[in-house]
Write an enzyme that holds these catalytic residues in place. Structure first.
Site, PDB file in Angstrom:
ATOM      1  N   LYS A  66      42.196  41.509  52.093  1.00 23.82           N
ATOM      2  CA  LYS A  66      42.527  42.173  50.740  1.00 23.82           C
ATOM      3  C   LYS A  66      43.214  43.326  50.749  1.00 23.82           C
ATOM      4  CE  LYS A  66      40.820  38.222  48.762  1.00 23.82           C
ATOM      5  NZ  LYS A  66      40.212  37.582  47.415  1.00 23.82           N
ATOM      6  N   ASP A 103      42.808  36.467  41.513  1.00 25.79           N
ATOM      7  CA  ASP A 103      40.999  36.690  41.164  1.00 25.79           C
ATOM      8  C   ASP A 103      40.845  36.548  40.072  1.00 25.79           C
ATOM      9  OD1 ASP A 103      41.265  35.654  44.411  1.00 25.79           O
ATOM     10  OD2 ASP A 103      40.468  37.548  44.919  1.00 25.79           O
TER      11      ASP A 103
END
Ligand code: ATR
Length: 276
Positions: A66, A103
């Protein structure tokens, strides 16, 4: 022609994202395929370039890439900029890439939308100050909560995160930091576990007195049986102890929306995963 999407990570075989996006595609009548890509740690950038060079439309990015994805993209959404991490790559004209992070919105939608938690005016305790915690900060601060305390085993990391969001002006919320060992007598309405302790079956060392009457606990990981942190919450009187399965589906739904411009219905997909 069928549009191509995938999730890239290392490892990746366990990922439920293909199942989730296949369900979204069926439900919305979208013609797309969504696969898993296992990338060697040093091959991430080349693998991504190759995917988009071959006409791929979008990627989800998972552990451990990420942060590498954040460095790779040409532009960031504000929430990805705060997160320092990207979990969604969106193709732009001219082979350019935009990075987003879904997220945090996944966490807030699961709590507020699926479970009915009202963030307005609430005191929230976020446990952990690693990538998982940082990834959800901006949407959490925009949820309407009154106070966010970031508590971490290593105080410096919590303090750095609190300082990093101090300039965001998140609707007047107070943000502060402390060490896990320094959590005092103050109680919270919601306690979110963003530490990696669950992976070893442990829970962060905190006193049950951090739970206000009627408090909820939320574990950002999920499992087939209650996670250690869910068990901790329930055994200490939490009104609700929720795991991160809904967050997983909600972050996927936001990625789907970014790519396809439509919002899939998530409840049936959460049920489907819960029953597997
Ligand atoms: P992730 O990307 O999953 O957040 P990470 O960046 O390595 O992984 O962060 C792990 C987080 O879990 C950190 O906040 C870590 O605390 P430290 O910063 O003090 O290392 C926290 N953590 C890991 N094991 C822990 C434990 N046994 N007790 C409390 N916190 C723990």
């Amino acid at each position: 022609m069928t549009d191509r999407y995938a999730v890239i990570g290392h490892p990746i075989a366990h990922s439920k994202s293909p199942l989730i996006h296949a369900a979204f595609a069926r439900q919305t009548g979208q013609d797309l395929e969504y696969t898993r890509i296992l990338s060697a740690p040093d091959a991430f950038v080349d693998t991504v370039r190759c995917f988009f060079g071959d006409g791929g439309q979008g990627l989800n990015v998972t552990v451990p890439f990420k942060e590498a994805a954040w460095r790779l993209v040409d532009e960031h959404s504000p929430r990805a900029a705060t997160a320092g991490a990207v979990n969604t790559l969106i193709r732009l004209p001219g082979q350019r890439l935009r990075g987003d992070n879904t997220d945090g919105v996944g966490l807030v939608r699961d709590l507020a939308g699926n479970h009915g938690f009202d963030f307005a005016g609430r005191r929230v305790l976020l446990l952990g100050a690693g990538g998982a915690a940082r990834g959800v900060l901006r949407p959490l601060l925009e949820s309407g909560l009154a106070e966010l305390l970031i508590a971490n085993r290593t105080l410096d990391k919590a303090a750095a995160l609190a300082a990093a969001v101090a300039d965001l002006d998140p609707g007047g919320a107070t943000v502060h930091a402390c060490g896990l060992a320094d959590l005092g007598p103050v109680a919270f309405d919601l306690i979110i576990n963003a530490t990696s302790t669950g992976l070893t079956g442990a829970v962060p060392a905190i006193a049950p007195s951090v739970l206000a009457p009627g408090a909820w606990t939320y574990d950002m990981i999920y499992a087939d049986s209650p996670t250690p942190f869910c068990r901790w919450g329930l055994s200490h009187g939490a009104a609700r102890a929720i795991d991160g399965l809904g967050m997983l589906v909600e972050q996927a739904a936001e990625s789907f929306f970014l790519w396809r411009g439509m919002r899939p219905e998530t409840a049936a997909v959460i049920d489907l995963l819960r029953r597997r």
